[in-house]
Structure formats: C-alpha cells, structure tokens
Design a protein around this motif. Sequence first.
Motif, PDB file in Angstrom:
ATOM      1  N   GLU A 124       4.616   9.934  -4.914  1.00 19.56           N
ATOM      2  CA  GLU A 124       3.815  10.970  -5.573  1.00 19.56           C
ATOM      3  C   GLU A 124       4.001  12.367  -4.988  1.00 19.56           C
ATOM      4  OE1 GLU A 124       0.213   9.774  -7.253  1.00 19.56           O
ATOM      5  OE2 GLU A 124      -0.010   8.048  -5.927  1.00 19.56           O
TER       6      GLU A 124
ATOM      7  N   THR B 207       2.453   0.700  -0.835  1.00 20.88           N
ATOM      8  CA  THR B 207       2.789  -0.516  -0.093  1.00 20.88           C
ATOM      9  C   THR B 207       4.196  -0.991  -0.441  1.00 20.88           C
ATOM     10  OG1 THR B 207       0.441  -1.082  -0.224  1.00 20.88           O
ATOM     11  CG2 THR B 207       1.936  -2.811   0.497  1.00 20.88           C
TER      12      THR B 207
ATOM     13  N   LYS C 158       0.557   0.250  12.479  1.00 23.60           N
ATOM     14  CA  LYS C 158      -0.509  -0.192  11.589  1.00 23.60           C
ATOM     15  C   LYS C 158      -0.651   0.757  10.402  1.00 23.60           C
ATOM     16  CE  LYS C 158      -4.778  -0.758  13.119  1.00 23.60           C
ATOM     17  NZ  LYS C 158      -5.135  -0.762  14.528  1.00 23.60           N
TER      18      LYS C 158
ATOM     19  N   ARG D  43      -3.813   8.675   5.704  1.00 26.30           N
ATOM     20  CA  ARG D  43      -4.633   9.434   4.758  1.00 26.30           C
ATOM     21  C   ARG D  43      -5.500  10.421   5.506  1.00 26.30           C
ATOM     22  NH1 ARG D  43      -3.730   4.353   3.229  1.00 26.30           N
ATOM     23  NH2 ARG D  43      -2.878   4.103   1.151  1.00 26.30           N
TER      24      ARG D  43
ATOM     25  N   THR E 152      -1.786  -8.094  -1.106  1.00 29.73           N
ATOM     26  CA  THR E 152      -1.771  -6.830  -1.824  1.00 29.73           C
ATOM     27  C   THR E 152      -0.630  -6.822  -2.834  1.00 29.73           C
ATOM     28  OG1 THR E 152      -2.731  -5.678   0.051  1.00 29.73           O
ATOM     29  CG2 THR E 152      -1.532  -4.330  -1.518  1.00 29.73           C
TER      30      THR E 152
ATOM     31  N   GLN F 185      -6.455  -8.895   5.909  1.00 31.36           N
ATOM     32  CA  GLN F 185      -6.854  -8.980   4.505  1.00 31.36           C
ATOM     33  C   GLN F 185      -6.768 -10.439   4.029  1.00 31.36           C
ATOM     34  OE1 GLN F 185      -7.499  -5.945   4.538  1.00 31.36           O
ATOM     35  NE2 GLN F 185      -7.454  -4.922   2.542  1.00 31.36           N
TER      36      GLN F 185
ATOM     37  N   PRO G 226      -2.286   2.576 -11.345  1.00 25.49           N
ATOM     38  CA  PRO G 226      -3.481   3.257 -10.847  1.00 25.49           C
ATOM     39  C   PRO G 226      -3.563   3.207  -9.325  1.00 25.49           C
ATOM     40  CG  PRO G 226      -4.038   1.105 -11.727  1.00 25.49           C
ATOM     41  CD  PRO G 226      -2.595   1.312 -12.013  1.00 25.49           C
ATOM     42  N   SER G 227      -4.487   3.977  -8.836  1.00 24.29           N
ATOM     43  CA  SER G 227      -4.706   4.002  -7.386  1.00 24.29           C
ATOM     44  C   SER G 227      -5.041   2.594  -6.896  1.00 24.29           C
ATOM     45  CB  SER G 227      -5.863   4.963  -7.080  1.00 24.29           C
ATOM     46  OG  SER G 227      -6.021   5.077  -5.706  1.00 24.29           O
ATOM     47  N   GLY G 228      -4.437   2.203  -5.830  1.00 23.74           N
ATOM     48  CA  GLY G 228      -4.715   0.882  -5.256  1.00 23.74           C
ATOM     49  C   GLY G 228      -3.870  -0.229  -5.834  1.00 23.74           C
ATOM     50  N   SER G 229      -2.934   0.127  -6.719  1.00 23.09           N
ATOM     51  CA  SER G 229      -2.113  -0.911  -7.339  1.00 23.09           C
ATOM     52  C   SER G 229      -0.952  -1.349  -6.442  1.00 23.09           C
ATOM     53  CB  SER G 229      -1.591  -0.435  -8.696  1.00 23.09           C
ATOM     54  OG  SER G 229      -0.848   0.760  -8.535  1.00 23.09           O
ATOM     55  N   GLY G 230      -0.791  -0.704  -5.319  1.00 25.06           N
ATOM     56  CA  GLY G 230       0.209  -1.160  -4.345  1.00 25.06           C
ATOM     57  C   GLY G 230       1.512  -0.381  -4.379  1.00 25.06           C
ATOM     58  N   LYS G 231       1.490   0.821  -4.957  1.00 23.03           N
ATOM     59  CA  LYS G 231       2.726   1.611  -5.060  1.00 23.03           C
ATOM     60  C   LYS G 231       3.260   1.991  -3.669  1.00 23.03           C
ATOM     61  CE  LYS G 231       0.702   4.855  -7.468  1.00 23.03           C
ATOM     62  NZ  LYS G 231      -0.699   4.379  -7.638  1.00 23.03           N
TER      63      LYS G 231
ATOM     64  N   TYR H  24      -1.828  -7.325   3.903  1.00 25.72           N
ATOM     65  CA  TYR H  24      -2.147  -6.488   5.066  1.00 25.72           C
ATOM     66  C   TYR H  24      -2.856  -7.327   6.112  1.00 25.72           C
ATOM     67  CZ  TYR H  24      -0.805  -1.947   3.182  1.00 25.72           C
ATOM     68  OH  TYR H  24      -0.098  -0.879   2.724  1.00 25.72           O
TER      69      TYR H  24
HETATM   70  N1  LIG Z   1      -3.231  -0.169   6.160  1.00 25.04           N
HETATM   71  C1  LIG Z   1      -3.884  -0.914   5.250  1.00 25.04           C
HETATM   72  N2  LIG Z   1      -4.612  -1.951   5.660  1.00 25.04           N
HETATM   73  C2  LIG Z   1      -5.264  -2.732   4.775  1.00 25.04           C
HETATM   74  N3  LIG Z   1      -5.247  -2.520   3.483  1.00 25.04           N
HETATM   75  C3  LIG Z   1      -4.529  -1.493   2.997  1.00 25.04           C
HETATM   76  C4  LIG Z   1      -3.809  -0.640   3.855  1.00 25.04           C
HETATM   77  N4  LIG Z   1      -3.191   0.286   3.122  1.00 25.04           N
HETATM   78  C5  LIG Z   1      -3.511   0.018   1.849  1.00 25.04           C
HETATM   79  N5  LIG Z   1      -4.302  -1.040   1.758  1.00 25.04           N
HETATM   80  C6  LIG Z   1      -4.821  -1.640   0.545  1.00 25.04           C
HETATM   81  O1  LIG Z   1      -3.733  -2.106  -0.245  1.00 25.04           O
HETATM   82  C7  LIG Z   1      -3.932  -1.798  -1.577  1.00 25.04           C
HETATM   83  C8  LIG Z   1      -2.743  -1.024  -2.116  1.00 25.04           C
HETATM   84  O2  LIG Z   1      -2.702   0.220  -1.457  1.00 25.04           O
HETATM   85  P1  LIG Z   1      -1.582   1.305  -1.779  1.00 25.04           P
HETATM   86  O3  LIG Z   1      -1.752   2.401  -0.812  1.00 25.04           O
HETATM   87  O4  LIG Z   1      -0.277   0.621  -1.809  1.00 25.04           O
HETATM   88  O5  LIG Z   1      -1.990   1.773  -3.227  1.00 25.04           O
HETATM   89  P2  LIG Z   1      -1.344   2.926  -4.107  1.00 25.04           P
HETATM   90  O6  LIG Z   1      -0.916   2.319  -5.379  1.00 25.04           O
HETATM   91  O7  LIG Z   1      -0.324   3.655  -3.313  1.00 25.04           O
HETATM   92  O8  LIG Z   1      -2.598   3.845  -4.345  1.00 25.04           O
HETATM   93  P3  LIG Z   1      -2.660   5.452  -4.525  1.00 25.04           P
HETATM   94  O9  LIG Z   1      -2.204   5.774  -5.895  1.00 25.04           O
HETATM   95  O10 LIG Z   1      -4.093   5.776  -4.334  1.00 25.04           O
HETATM   96  O11 LIG Z   1      -1.786   6.019  -3.476  1.00 25.04           O
HETATM   97  C9  LIG Z   1      -5.230  -1.035  -1.676  1.00 25.04           C
HETATM   98  O12 LIG Z   1      -6.229  -1.931  -2.148  1.00 25.04           O
HETATM   99  C10 LIG Z   1      -5.532  -0.616  -0.272  1.00 25.04           C
HETATM  100  O13 LIG Z   1      -6.917  -0.658  -0.035  1.00 25.04           O
END
Ligand SMILES: Nc1ncnc2c1ncn2[C@@H]1O[C@H](COP(=O)(O)OP(=O)(O)OP(=O)(O)O)[C@@H](O)[C@H]1O
Lengths: 231, 408
Positions: free
Chosen positions: A176, A50, B401, B407, A24, A20, A43-48, A17
């Motif tokens: 989800e 993304t 972006k 969210r 990611t 960053q 889990p949450s934040g695992s990048g799904k 990102y």
């Molecule tokens: N727009 C953004 N800018 C910077 N970092 C981001 C952005 N969106 C997500 N992230 C970071 O990238 C990582 C992966 O985020 P992502 O949304 O893909 O997770 P996820 O697996 O979908 O989580 P969840 O289950 O909570 O939806 C996280 O650490 C998050 O903080």
Amino acid sequence: MSLNSPLIEIRDLHFTYEGQATPTLFVPEFTVDSGEELFLFGPSGSGKTTLLEIISGVLAPQSGCLRILGQDLTKMTPAQRDAFRAEHVGYVFQSFNLIPYLSVYENIELPIRLSAVRKQRLGTVDVDMVIRAICGNLGISDLLDKNVTQISVGQQQRVAVARALLGKPQLLLCDEPTSALDTDHREKFLRLLFELAELYETTVVFVSHDRNIEKLFSRSLSMNTINKATS
Amino acid sequence: MIFLKLALKSLKNRMLATGLTVLSISLSIGLLLTVERAQRAAEDGFNQTISKTDLIVGARSGPLQLVLYTVFNIGNATHNISFSTYQEIAKHPAIAWTIPYSLGDGHRGFRVVGTNQDFFKYYHFRKNQKVGFAAGRPFQELTDVVIGSEVARQLQYKMGQNIVVSHGVTKEEGFQHHDDLPFQISGIMAATGTPLDRAVYISLEAMEALHLEHSENLKKENIKPDAITSFFVGTHSRLDILKLQREINAFAKEPLLAIIPGVALAELWEGLSYAERILRLISLMVLIVGFMAMLIALTTTLNERRREMAILRAVGAQSKHILGLLVFESALLTFLGVVGGVILSLGLVAALAPWIESKFGLYLAGSALTQTELFYILGALAAGTVIGLIPAFKAQNQALKDGLSVRF
Ligand SMILES: Nc1ncnc2c1ncn2[C@@H]1O[C@H](COP(=O)(O)OP(=O)(O)OP(=O)(O)O)[C@@H](O)[C@H]1O
Ligand SMILES: [Mg+2]
C-alpha cells in the motif's frame, strides 16, 4: 529455473502468528509469473501484509510449499532468507520507508551496501551513475542530498521505489505505498514504477484495499480467492 | 563498512542522548582513574615518608606508636632512651650511621625536634631525597633553629627572626614557656611533602637547655643531653638488619624496641586502607550509575527505532546484523566514554598536581596508566559491551516479532 516455472509458487501454505489460535493465512494455491504486475486487494486484516512478509522471507510459514525463483524458502535458515531477500526482493512500505538519519542518497544505496549480488548486477557501470539515472526516471534527482525528513510523502515513496529497484531485484513487493497519495499522484507514481519495473524486468506484487488503481495493473486478484483461512 | 556508518549516523542523529551518555561514562571513568592515581600517590608518598633508614629504635612500646611519633609527629613517647644506651648501640660495628631524635617540645602547634647534624646528612625520604634548604643552613649555635616549610608558611616566619619555643605540643597559651632561651631562625627547609615540613628542628643541646632551670649564658659545649626519644639507624649491609634488630630488642640494660620502618609503614597503611577501599567502592558505584544511564538511554530509544530496524530488515539486513549494530553502538559509546575519562583524568591530574603537592604533600608522579588502570579500562569496555547486549537482544527479538509491519 526453467523458463515456464512461475516466479512465485505457493501451495497449501499455512501461517499462524505466534500465540494466535487460528491461522492468519491458508493459501491452497497462488502463483505469480515473471513480468507480471499483480494487484492484490482485500480489506484490512485480510492478511495482505502477512502474505508479503512471507514471500519476502521475513516470516516463515508453519507448513506448505513456498518457492520463489525456483528456490524453496521453507528449506532456508532465517539468515539465508535474509540474504535471499537482499538479493532478489525490493520492498516498499505504506509509509515511513526511509531511515531518518541517512540522506536520500544513502537510503537509496542501502541494498547494494547490504548485498554484494545486488551490486554485481549493476555490472561495471558506476553506482553513482545508476542511482542518478533511476532517480532521474522517478523525478527525484534534485533531492539526493536532502535529508529524508525534508521531502514530501510522495517524494519519499518515490525514493523508496528507487531503493527497492536498485540492483534489479526480480521481485518488487509493495505494501500500500500509495495510500497517502492523492489520486493524481497515485497514478503518476504507479506509471513511473511500472516503467522502471519493465525496464529492469522486475515482477511487481502490489497490495492495497483501494481498488481505484486496479485498472493500471496487468492482473488483479482478491485476497479471499487466495486466502482460505476463516477469520 | 555499512553498519559502522549506520551506527555513527544513528548516534549522531541522537546527539544529545549520545553526548550525555558518553559524558556520564567519561565522568565515572575519570573519577575512578583519578581516585586510583591519587591512592597510588598517597600510598607511595606514605611508604616513602622515610627511606634508607633500616631501623627505628625507641623505648619499648608498640611498633605503631613508635612509627607514629618518630615519623609522623603523632602522639608522644611514654619513655625515653638514656643517652649512654644510644651511644653504646651507635658504636655497634654493623651500624653505619645514626640520627638521634628527641621529641616532646612544641612550638605553636608544631613539633619541636632535637637532633644533630646527622639528620641533615642521613635522613632520606622518597627513595634518595635529602633534607634541603629553601633558605639558610642547618643549626650551628645553641640558639639556632631550623623550621620546616609548612611551619614557615603557616606562621609566616622569616630568616633570622627570633622565636620562642614552648614545652609540649600545644597551641594553648599559659603553658610553661621557656622564655629564657630565645631562638633565631637559621634555616628554612625546602618542602618535602612529608611530616618533616611540619616540625621545628634544634640541636640536642638546645633541647636539653630548654629543660634547665637557668639557661642564661649557656655554652653548647657545656651541655650534655642525658636522654633522647628515639634514633634512626642505617646499617652497612642490609643482611645485618634482622640480626641487629634482634640484638637491640634483647638489649639488657634498658627495654628497647627496634622496628623496620618499611614493615611498620606497610602495616600502618594496611590499617588505613579501608578508607581507600571505600573510595574505590564509591567510584565503582559511580561507574555502575554511568552504565545504567547508558542502558536507559539505549533502551528508551529502542521503541522509536523499531521502524528503522524494520527498514533495515526489508533491505536485507539479518537479525544478527541488527544485534551487531546495537552492540557496536554501545561499545562505541563506552569506548568514547573511556577515552574521555582517561583524558579527563590526565587533565585533572595535570591541572591539580601542583595544588595537591603543596596542599597534601602527595606527589602524583609515576606512570599514569598502570596495570590496574588498564584493567579498569578493559573491564569498563567489556562491561559496556555486555550491557549493550541487553537492548540489542531486545531489539533483535522485537525486529523478528514485528516483522516489517511496525504500526505507528
Ligand atoms: N505481529 C502480529 N501478531 C499477531 N497477529 C498479527 C500480527 N500482525 C498481524 N496480525 C493479525 O493478522 C491478521 C492479518 O494482518 P495483516 O497485517 O496481514 O492484514 P492486512 O491485510 O495487511 O491489513 P491492512 O490493510 O490493515 O494493512 C490481522 O487479523 C492481524 O490482527
Ligand atoms: Mg497491511
């Protein structure tokens, strides 16, 4: 596109990102075959999310190979990726899938309004008939003229699926979409979704942290087997 | 087209904000156009206070002073012209007609003008309008008086009524009254919308008689005026005007000043136009405030619309479509505002025209939309669209972006 090449093919893909320090996503290898119903959990934040946004071409990876339907998305301009998504991809969010000031019907017909290819795929059949048929399958026929704010969350998700599948996209990405539904509705929702996806020969990639529904899919993968980025 | 539909539905969804934005633009455009129209009418009215007169001649003083006291009933002449000088010049072969004008006396705050029948024959205003009568006829007898429409209205004078004329333009009582010579109203002039409405007209002889010690039993034939304040000149050929002006200005027996009224009026208006500029500046500021309101309305809703943008992106809209959508929305708001403003202005002018005519003597005739108005309208449309780019670029950036994962 040769018959045996995978629908989605990812190799050595890096995504960071903006702003960053660490990536990611780092995906050494990930493929999805045509006709699969793939469940991705993590889990949450695992990048799904993304990963789905990269596959749909909303985000562009910094390096690596990303081929969908044999086409190299990394070689496309953002506008080409938008057009590609409009033509080949249906997307369902966790919630808030619908535009509040449009009716259910108007929300569903958005993709064929935005993509001529999606409309052409309906062939000579009347658009209205197709929409009504899909909604019949999903059990939302009587909601078509309603305002989207007047229907339940479960109904909203089915409307989102109807929209994502209208015009037979090759790929359906679901982020989800069942997390707001109870267990009964979740299963019912997924069965309806798979029925339609099979009918339309649409490949499904479904991400969730909730492994209770895993058994309904044809294949299941954990995010940490795909994503090797250390976070 | 889908984006047109989206824009319309989205605006409709935010009816109140949309309505208020359109209203604020309408009001400011309406104000700007109305002010413009009124200014044009004022300038036209001003420049047409007197027409067809080629020269105004008075004793030597400032041109501004001369035009003010002859045409606008403002101020006084410091010197008079002898009647013989007037008669001599009037015989000039280049001159077609003259109107002698003798000022100085006042009647209850209104100017008393001494003149002759030529005034009714030759005085023109607003291109080719002549002095008309609402009632009665020009003065004939020594004691006849013709009053302007405004005099009649304010003092509630009726035809045939006897009035007393006093000396000096004043409402002050105790001034030297000329009680000896009672006048009778022989005519009430039709409203002209010019300073003519605010004066009382008598014959030159009557004016002279007012200054005689004993004015009982006077006969018009016996009185010879010996001075007038100024006179109006019409020439046979416009080509002679400049030459004639030079000749009169070089008149040897008496220092005279001849001015071309059109030139003097234009100069005078130029002097007054700072007020016009301020008024225009204020309405432009109001327009800016209107656009600021639009900018605020558009930017504050952007955050709420992030999900909407993400959905559109997910179903295949390009980020340039999102830009286009938002610019189109603001262009549409501006367009509606401008249309509303034009209607408002036309309506306002139509509704208020009779009142403005009678109250200020401004005739809001002429075409409603001139080049200036068109320029303002196009300028406002362009400005509205350009202002719309600000939130639109912001939304486009945000959409890129945010990706699809907005969210809440
Ligand atoms: N727009 C953004 N800018 C910077 N970092 C981001 C952005 N969106 C997500 N992230 C970071 O990238 C990582 C992966 O985020 P992502 O949304 O893909 O997770 P996820 O697996 O979908 O989580 P969840 O289950 O909570 O939806 C996280 O650490 C998050 O903080
Ligand atoms: Mg997510």
